[in-house]
Design a protein around this motif. Structure first.
Motif, PDB file in Angstrom:
ATOM      1  N   PRO A  71       0.803  -1.222   0.000  1.00  0.00           N
ATOM      2  CA  PRO A  71       0.000   0.000   0.000  1.00  0.00           C
ATOM      3  C   PRO A  71       0.836   1.273   0.000  1.00  0.00           C
ATOM      4  N   LEU A 238       3.157  -1.428   7.655  1.00  0.00           N
ATOM      5  CA  LEU A 238       2.772  -2.794   7.336  1.00  0.00           C
ATOM      6  C   LEU A 238       3.241  -3.735   8.442  1.00  0.00           C
ATOM      7  N   ILE A 241       1.390  -3.090  11.711  1.00  0.00           N
ATOM      8  CA  ILE A 241       0.035  -3.652  11.710  1.00  0.00           C
ATOM      9  C   ILE A 241       0.075  -5.159  11.985  1.00  0.00           C
ATOM     10  N   ILE A 266       0.229   4.764   6.028  1.00  0.00           N
ATOM     11  CA  ILE A 266      -0.454   4.221   4.853  1.00  0.00           C
ATOM     12  C   ILE A 266      -1.936   4.047   5.130  1.00  0.00           C
ATOM     13  N   PHE A 267      -2.666   3.717   4.080  1.00  0.00           N
ATOM     14  CA  PHE A 267      -4.062   3.346   4.207  1.00  0.00           C
ATOM     15  C   PHE A 267      -4.189   2.237   5.258  1.00  0.00           C
ATOM     16  N   GLY A 268      -5.008   2.434   6.225  1.00  0.00           N
ATOM     17  CA  GLY A 268      -5.189   1.421   7.255  1.00  0.00           C
ATOM     18  C   GLY A 268      -4.589   1.821   8.592  1.00  0.00           C
ATOM     19  N   ASP A 270      -4.904   4.393  10.219  1.00  0.00           N
ATOM     20  CA  ASP A 270      -5.823   5.140  11.082  1.00  0.00           C
ATOM     21  C   ASP A 270      -6.999   4.310  11.566  1.00  0.00           C
ATOM     22  N   PHE A 271      -7.191   3.132  10.987  1.00  0.00           N
ATOM     23  CA  PHE A 271      -8.341   2.353  11.456  1.00  0.00           C
ATOM     24  C   PHE A 271      -7.980   0.962  11.950  1.00  0.00           C
ATOM     25  N   CYS A 272      -6.708   0.698  12.147  1.00  0.00           N
ATOM     26  CA  CYS A 272      -6.354  -0.585  12.738  1.00  0.00           C
ATOM     27  C   CYS A 272      -6.619  -0.495  14.240  1.00  0.00           C
TER      28      CYS A 272
END
Lengths: 352, 352
Positions: A71, A238, A241, A266-268, A270-272
């Motif tokens: 990503p 990555l 996460i 990266i994308f993700g 903020d919502f992991c």
DNA sequence: CTGAAAGCGCTAACAT
DNA sequence: ATGTTAGCGCTTTCAG
């Protein structure tokens, strides 16, 4: 429908049509108008192959990326694509599969069909890159090669901020879970960490190398736990996460038992769970800037050469979310009595 | 260094060199060897432009995507890139910016420099696509156009499973938060939901259209709450993820107060909070298959035409994670007494 | 300002 | 099996 169809229809020579299309001001305004009209009536479309055969320019640039599914590179692709389109260039996407050999091969091939190359996170040696740059204009991203134009996302400042952030939360022992050994970025990050650690008087360890993937983040998490640190800084989001998932699996509560810092935003990120404290990088901007620098090399339209800069550095900033927190008081006391004279030197720890 | 340099060095005609390089078996084995040798000594590289000028083939295909930053397309890009590379084709990446006009323009242009086009989630009308397909071979993804080869990710079965899953958890009132009105996929999903709902005797509502983004998911979440449903099925994971954040913000606990189902199983669906129950789609495979179908159209090497299929359907399956759960007993009773004769008909609700 | 002519590097008949 | 000969569609000297 070719250029000569248009020429015939208007009653001029093909060369005039060619000029009307490419050098609009070197042809009489009236005839140009008639030509343009006829062209659109015939719905004429220039043949790019024929054009590049004579002109040498292909109007396309290649973007070489180690892994298109990472990503991190999405936004890079977006930025490059957008800017290329704005400048009327086509974008060829090449995946180098994280391999220096594939990269070299793609680079050589690209030189035959592209006007220039953007090389992201190159795995090649400086020597090979210098060699390749004789074949075709190159701009590298996140890499510093003498004489080659580059755009680097500078995480130094933000990494220092991150270390201060961790120190202020009471962390005295920090791990850096490094990226691939061929990664220039990873080396830079570690250096910034060491410097900040020395200044702050906190202990820090490097572990690695790890592949920059979620999967490797799992292994990295275990390594961090094994070291007994209270905070881990990961090469990228990555890995962070992946680590977050692993910590949860092992019953290690983030940030209570372990603070986690990622890199890139990266994308993700903020919502992991929990949302990641990370170094926010202007990735899309990097793609745009790299494209601009590349095009500047072959678009020097006699313009007062703006001495195109050889190195563009893009700043990052620290984004604090919920994966970092204070060291529990009890644990801090325990640690301090157990290791009363924690070494100020950074240590490197290898993991098999 | 051109083909004639090689020819001169070996002492043969240029055409022989050309043959040795392109039709290896139409030239004497010995001379071919000498030619290959000379070529590599001179480090000769064929000029793709010249080659395509005569042959008509460009060895490159274009991939048109509504939005390159949408993670759904990452894997599509990956699949197409990989397969193109395996078949020795180059991949041009084009962003159509979710616009039918841009798409049409790119399509027309691409026909001049690519051998074929893969069109993902096209926003164009059937008519325009049929028109464009006269200019250049096209394969569409997630779209059904008469006469055009297509690969569709079939969510029908999995969507039915998802509805059964929700029904078995006690949900009797479900919302479908739809995608763009131009999205063929979204219409199909809604149809599958309606059918399953009718069969299961649950009430369902469509709301939308929404842009297929995290941002729009926030609005969609509010719409779902407003409807008073206990479960929401989102057009895609992006929207579902946005909704998850919104629900948390509003103190609505997922899945206790609201069950959430996404679609696609993109990067992030497994580590958001809570991990998303979703329809797992073989996206990368779709990219590979589409590429294969496209290449099959212009690689009919006199092979016993395998009657290349016009429509490839890829199945999805339901992945249950933590965003779906049972309706609390108290609430179920309350609902049932409040609406003793819930309509079995699906309703469409518009949101301003 | 425009036309004529010579290729760019390669392929594909057509000969041999 | 190889050589000869035309181009592919366009740009670009070089002359008018």
């Amino acid at each position: 429908v070719t250029i000569s169809d248009v020429a015939r229809k208007v009653g001029v020579a093909t060369s005039t049509v060619s000029r009307a299309l490419s050098n609009p001001d070197r042809v009489n305004e009236v005839t140009r108008k008639r030509i343009l009209e006829a062209a659109s009536e015939l719905s004429y479309r220039p043949n790019p192959q024929a054009r590049s055969l004579t002109s040498g320019r292909t109007s396309s640039i290649a973007l070489l990326i180690p892994d298109v599914t990472n990503p991190f590179f999405f936004d890079l692709i977006k930025g490059a694509q957008r800017q290329a389109r704005a400048r009327e260039y086509r974008l060829l996407l090449l995946d180098t599969e994280e391999s220096a050999e594939v990269e070299a091969a793609q680079l050589a091939e690209a030189s035959t069909y592209a006007d220039g190359v953007i090389l992201a996170a190159s795995r090649s040696s400086d020597r090979d890159l210098a060699e390749a740059s004789k074949l075709i204009p190159i701009v590298v991203i996140n890499r510093d090669v003498p004489k080659l134009p580059s755009v680097v996302i500078d995480t130094g400042m933000a990494m220092t901020q991150a270390m201060h952030h961790l120190a202020s939360l009471g962390h005295r022992s920090i791990a850096y879970l490094g990226g691939p050994s061929t990664s220039w970025s990873s080396r830079r990050r570690w250096r910034a960490i060491q410097r900040a650690a020395a200044q702050l008087g906190v202990e820090c360890h490097q572990v690695g190398p790890f592949s920059p993937t979620v999967q490797a983040g799992v292994a990295a998490a275990d390594a961090a736990v094994h070291l007994g640190v209270t905070a881990s800084v990961f090469f990228n989001d990555l890995m962070a996460i992946g680590a977050l998932q692993r910590f949860a699996e092992r019953g290690i509560v983030v940030p209570r038992d372990m603070s986690v810092v990622g890199c890139d935003d990266i994308f993700g990120a903020d919502f992991c769970d929990p949302p990641l404290t990370t170094l926010t990088a202007p990735i899309q901007r990097a793609g745009e800037v790299a494209t601009d620098m590349l095009l500047a090399q072959f678009q020097n339209f006699g313009v007062e050469a703006p001495a195109s800069r050889l190195r563009e550095s893009l700043p990052t900033f620290l984004t604090i979310r919920s994966s970092t927190g204070p060291v529990p008081v009890g644990e801090r006391l325990a640690r301090e009595s157990a290791a009363p004279a924690a070494s100020k030197d950074a240590k490197r720890v290898a993991v098999p």
